[in-house]
Design an enzyme around this catalytic site. Structure first.
Site, PDB file in Angstrom:
ATOM      1  N   SER A 133       0.791  -1.230   0.000  1.00  6.02           N
ATOM      2  CA  SER A 133       0.000   0.000   0.000  1.00  6.02           C
ATOM      3  C   SER A 133       0.817   1.270   0.000  1.00  6.02           C
ATOM      4  O   SER A 133       0.329   2.312  -0.428  1.00  6.02           O
ATOM      5  CB  SER A 133      -0.949   0.015   1.204  1.00  6.02           C
ATOM      6  OG  SER A 133      -0.217  -0.034   2.420  1.00  6.02           O
ATOM      7  N   HIS A 156      -5.421  -3.674  -2.578  1.00  2.88           N
ATOM      8  CA  HIS A 156      -5.128  -2.667  -3.599  1.00  2.88           C
ATOM      9  C   HIS A 156      -5.027  -3.245  -5.006  1.00  2.88           C
ATOM     10  O   HIS A 156      -4.727  -2.509  -5.947  1.00  2.88           O
ATOM     11  CB  HIS A 156      -3.837  -1.927  -3.241  1.00  2.88           C
ATOM     12  CG  HIS A 156      -3.935  -1.173  -1.950  1.00  2.88           C
ATOM     13  ND1 HIS A 156      -4.446   0.104  -1.877  1.00  2.88           N
ATOM     14  CD2 HIS A 156      -3.618  -1.535  -0.682  1.00  2.88           C
ATOM     15  CE1 HIS A 156      -4.424   0.511  -0.608  1.00  2.88           C
ATOM     16  NE2 HIS A 156      -3.925  -0.474   0.131  1.00  2.88           N
ATOM     17  N   LYS A 186     -12.176   0.241  -1.535  1.00  2.00           N
ATOM     18  CA  LYS A 186     -11.194   0.878  -2.413  1.00  2.00           C
ATOM     19  C   LYS A 186     -11.743   0.878  -3.840  1.00  2.00           C
ATOM     20  O   LYS A 186     -12.629   1.648  -4.161  1.00  2.00           O
ATOM     21  CB  LYS A 186      -9.837   0.203  -2.255  1.00  2.00           C
ATOM     22  CG  LYS A 186      -9.296   0.342  -0.824  1.00  2.00           C
ATOM     23  CD  LYS A 186      -7.983  -0.353  -0.613  1.00  2.00           C
ATOM     24  CE  LYS A 186      -7.430  -0.111   0.780  1.00  2.00           C
ATOM     25  NZ  LYS A 186      -8.278  -0.659   1.872  1.00  2.00           N
TER      26      LYS A 186
END
Length: 384
Positions: free
Chosen positions: A178, A206, A236
């Site tokens: 990240s 991610h 996300k």
């Protein structure tokens, strides 16, 4: 810590340029935001596909609240597992090519659930040194022997696996890191897991929605097998909230029966599950979002390399610029704010000492003009 020590400890954080405070967001999550009463173009969010304020997700949530109400009301095992939760879990499992999936209120809760349910005293867990804090906390909480290996150092990991007397072994890694934006060598990690009879647990917070055709790192790299456990967050790229674990039906059944952070947590609002279903459809039906995102990543890297601003090896929307000192990173972030760009300065302990950075995160919702404006300001701010 005693209450009388707090003032001194907070002052020390300020002197080290580590003191943090929250900023008030007054608009929906998007590329153009009002923060603390001022307008900014934001390059700080993990809303990689620009779905967090998508009208179809909003409408799905609204309709679900009218049908299912607002709160989950109870844990999933008591009276909080709605039909829409079941539908979302089935869709997530199918999307990721796994037998079953389980929804969680957060990635933090999912990581605790998996690791603490599979390993304990007498077992061993192996983790990359750059893993997210939630993975590290789960490893510590499990009470298993916790061994960390140098970032992406498969030789050291194999030495640790070969030397452990533990009967149950688990390898835990971020698929995409990240703060650096680089990736774990997942295929080689699975080979090691197979060789040493270990679980491989992948936190793809991610990568999900972004890499490959949107189904994430494991699918993109062709990973499969009973030992593979896949986790991704939904706050996300998916634009919603929460997380899910996808694995074999047997593993999911084990989590339902043993994972404390699942058993003892109130179920997510059913409206979020409804929004997840729409998000999965948009990920599948609108590949232009990933294409636009990759174009922005390529443009940013090309532009900054032309003026010798070093970037880390990342093909993802996470593009950090290492500054070094905390105060210098804060100064550069402040200069960008003055020009109307919201870019966070990331400092220790989130990143290692001496590696404070500007963490640029890109979204499919950014326009070319917004990106060019940011690049001009970054180059200007970093000129000697």
């Amino acid at each position: 810590m005693r209450s009388q020590d707090l003032s001194a400890a907070l002052l020390e954080l300020q002197q080290q340029h580590r003191f943090r405070q929250r900023h008030i967001v007054e608009t929906p999550q998007s590329c153009e935001m009002i923060i603390d009463g001022k307008s900014y173009i934001a390059f700080a969010s993990n809303d990689y596909l620009g779905l967090a304020n998508h009208p179809q997700l909003i409408e799905a949530g609204r309709e679900a609240m009218l049908r299912w109400g607002v709160g989950g009301g109870a844990s999933h095992l008591v009276a909080g597992h709605f039909a829409i939760h079941e539908e979302a879990e089935e869709a997530l499992a199918a999307f990721c090519g796994r037998e079953a999936a389980l929804l969680f209120s957060s990635g933090y809760a999912a990581n605790q659930a998996v690791i603490t349910s599979l390993v304990g005293r007498g077992d061993a867990v192996f983790a990359d040194k750059l893993n997210h804090a939630s993975l590290n906390d789960a490893c510590l909480l499990s009470r298993a022997t916790f061994r960390r290996f140098r970032h992406n150092d498969l030789q050291q990991l194999e030495q640790q696996l070969a030397s452990t007397p533990a009967r149950t072994r688990l390898i835990a890694v971020d698929a995409v890191y990240s703060m650096d934006g680089d990736e774990a060598p997942l295929k080689k990690l699975q080979d090691l897991a197979d060789k040493y009879d270990a679980w491989l647990y992948i936190d793809d917070a991610h990568g999900f929605g972004v890499l490959g055709d949107g189904r994430g790192s494991a699918v993109e790299q062709g990973l499969h097998g009973e030992r593979l456990i896949y986790m991704a967050t939904l706050g996300k790229a998916a634009g919603v909230s929460g997380a899910f674990v996808a694995a074999s039906s047997q593993l999911i059944a084990w989590l339902v029966n043993t994972a404390r952070s699942y058993i003892f947590t109130t179920a997510q609002p059913p409206a979020l599950a409804a929004a997840v279903l729409v998000s999965l459809r948009l990920m599948a039906d609108e590949p232009w979002r990933r294409q636009r995102l990759q174009q922005s990543v390529s443009r940013l890297r090309e532009s900054l390399s032309e003026v010798n601003i070093p970037l880390m090896a990342s093909r993802t929307p996470i593009q950090p610029i290492i500054i070094g000192r905390n105060e210098q990173a804060l100064l550069l972030a402040a200069q960008l704010k003055e020009r109307g760009f919201w870019v966070p300065a990331i400092r220790p302990p989130t990143v290692p000492e001496g590696t404070a950075r500007l963490r640029l995160t890109l979204s499919a919702a950014h326009t070319p003009d917004q990106l060019e404006g940011l690049l001009d300001c970054v180059v200007e701010a970093m000129q000697p």
